[in-house]
Every structure is written in structure tokens, then in C-alpha cells.
Design an enzyme around this catalytic site. Structure first.
Site, short mmCIF file in Angstrom:
data_model
loop_
_atom_site.label_atom_id
_atom_site.label_comp_id
_atom_site.label_asym_id
_atom_site.label_seq_id
_atom_site.Cartn_x
_atom_site.Cartn_y
_atom_site.Cartn_z
CG ASP A 63 19.38 -22.30 -20.59
OD1 ASP A 63 18.95 -21.33 -20.63
OD2 ASP A 63 19.83 -22.83 -19.35
CE1 TYR A 156 8.13 -10.61 -15.73
CE2 TYR A 156 6.32 -9.00 -15.71
CZ TYR A 156 6.91 -10.36 -15.96
OH TYR A 156 5.96 -11.06 -16.95
#
Length: 255
Positions: A63, A156
Site C-alpha cells: 500500500d 485528478y
């Protein structure tokens, strides 16, 4: 472990390689003769991808938003293979929402994966390539949205724009160690995320026609189209290319 002998297969690390474009990039690099470490957060999906790709592939769970995760991931690759020649910074999360209403927590979460984790991976891989003395290739997967404006995609776009800027800066700074840094900017691509979005539209077929008609080549990209560009930038054939971004968008940005 002993140093690899000359001519031994190069080693690539592909982040975010448990679905979509990442899987196809890993598949293409294996086909090109590299040993590939695929990484992602899902141990179940990662193990399945590595099993599908065969003995030249392995999986390391990570992660990348966790402190030290990038360093640990690269260290695991070098410990297992003795080298790292290619990093594909592909891990990313999507984000949509009206720009003026996006809460700070969502901005931070998007940048944690799309920009900060990518920077950490580039740093860790760059150090391994520098210290290995063989140089290497780093390919950042950005987006056409790093270069154009689309409503609801501002956060984004900003995260991918940061990665595009990092590409040019890192290319200059890492050149003395023969570490090449480039980017690939996919346009609309037929990934599971795209399929989910399209299937949720009132008329999925009409939506696909509309999307394709806005692209000069009149089709949506396949993951293999993106993987081919990444594979080229990772190859010896791109040995004199650094600091550039290849749009894989069917000519969209050329309009």
C-alpha cells in the site's frame, strides 16, 4: 545474493498491476523477456496475476500510501533479483467531483496515491538504479487529463499534472546516472473502470460511439496500446529518449 552475470534478464517493477492497464503492462514486459514484479494492495488479485503471467513474474503486496512502503517494495525487489532496471509508476486512484465542492480529504487522498506515492517510488527506484551502476528506465503513467481541462476532473488532473512535471525535472536530474525518466499519457482506455462507467450510462452503446467519435482514430484505446508505449520506453531502443511524454490517445490532444 551474488551479483547477476552480464546479459541476465532485466527486472521491472510495475505498481498498480493487479487490474486494468497495469496488468497489461506487466504482461507485455514479461513477453519482452523481463522478470516482472507486480505490486498492488490486493494480495488475492496480485497472486492471481503473477500466477497467470508464469515463472517470470512475482507479486509483492504494497500500500504505497503507507510511510516507507515504497522503500520496502524496492528493497524487496532488489533482495529477490539483485537489481532493478525498470520502474513503471502506474498505481493511481480516480476522482471526480465538482471542483469547488471537493473536500480537502479527497484532495489529499488523490494526491497521496497519484503524486506522493509516485514520487516515493521514483526516489526509491532511482537510488537502487544509481547504486546498481547500470542506470535504468522510469516510466510514469499520467493521463491526457494532465494536459487538458475536463469538468469534474480538476483534482485528478492536478495530481497527474504533478507527475508530468516530475517527469521532466527527474529526467534532467537523474541523467548523470543514465536513468531515463519518461511518461505515457493514456486517453480513454477500455479498462474495468471504463466498462463500469459506460455500463452505468442510459445508453452504453451510444455513449461509446460518442466517446469514440471525439477521437481522431475513432476508437477507444485498449490496455495493450498503452502497454506497447511503456514497453518501448523501457527498451534499449529508447536509450536516448528521456524527459518526454507519449500521448496514447488516438490523436485526441493533437486536435
Amino acid at each position: 545474493m551474488p551479483l547477476p552475470v552480464a546479459g541476465e534478464a532485466r527486472v521491472a517493477l510495475v505498481t498498480g498491476a493487479t487490474s486494468g492497464i497495469g496488468v497489461e503492462i506487466a504482461r507485455r514486459l514479461v513477453a519482452d523477456g523481463l522478470r516482472v514484479v507486480v505490486s498492488g494492495r490486493s494480495a488475492e488479485r496480485g497472486a492471481a496475476v503473477a500466477a497467470e503471467l508464469g515463472g517470470a513474474a512475482s507479486f509483492v503486496r504494497a500500500d504505497l500510501t503507507e510511510e516507507g512502503a515504497a522503500d520496502a517494495l524496492v528493497a524487496a525487489v532488489v533482495a529477490a533479483h539483485g537489481r532493478l532496471d525498470v520502474l513503471v509508476n502506474n498505481a493511481a486512484v480516480d476522482h471526480t467531483g465538482p471542483l469547488l465542492e471537493v473536500p480537502p480529504s479527497e484532495v489529499r487522498a488523490t494526491f497521496e496515491t497519484n503524486a506522493l506515492a509516485a514520487i516515493a517510488c521514483l526516489q526509491a527506484a532511482g537510488r537502487a538504479m544509481r547504486d546498481g551502476g547500470r542506470g535504468g528506465a522510469i516510466i510514469n503513467v499520467t493521463s491526457r487529463l494532465a494536459s487538458i481541462g475536463v469538468p469534474t476532473m480538476g483534482v485528478y488532473s492536478a495530481s497527474k499534472g504533478a507527475l508530468l512535471a516530475l517527469t521532466t525535472a527527474a529526467a534532467v536530474e537523474l541523467a548523470p546516472w543514465d536513468i531515463r525518466v519518461n511518461a505515457v499519457a493514456p486517453g480513454m482506455t477500455r479498462t474495468p473502470l471504463y466498462e463500469t462507467w459506460a455500463s452505468g450510462q442510459p445508453d452504453p452503446a451510444a455513449t461509446e460511439r460518442r466517446v469514440a467519435d471525439a477521437i481522431p482514430l475513432r476508437r477507444i484505446a485498449e490496455p495493450a496500446d498503452v502497454a506497447a508505449a511503456v514497453a518501448f520506453l523501457a527498451s534499449p531502443g529508447a536509450a536516448y529518449i528521456t524527459g518526454t511524454s507519449i500521448p496514447v490517445d488516438g490523436g485526441y490532444l493533437a486536435q
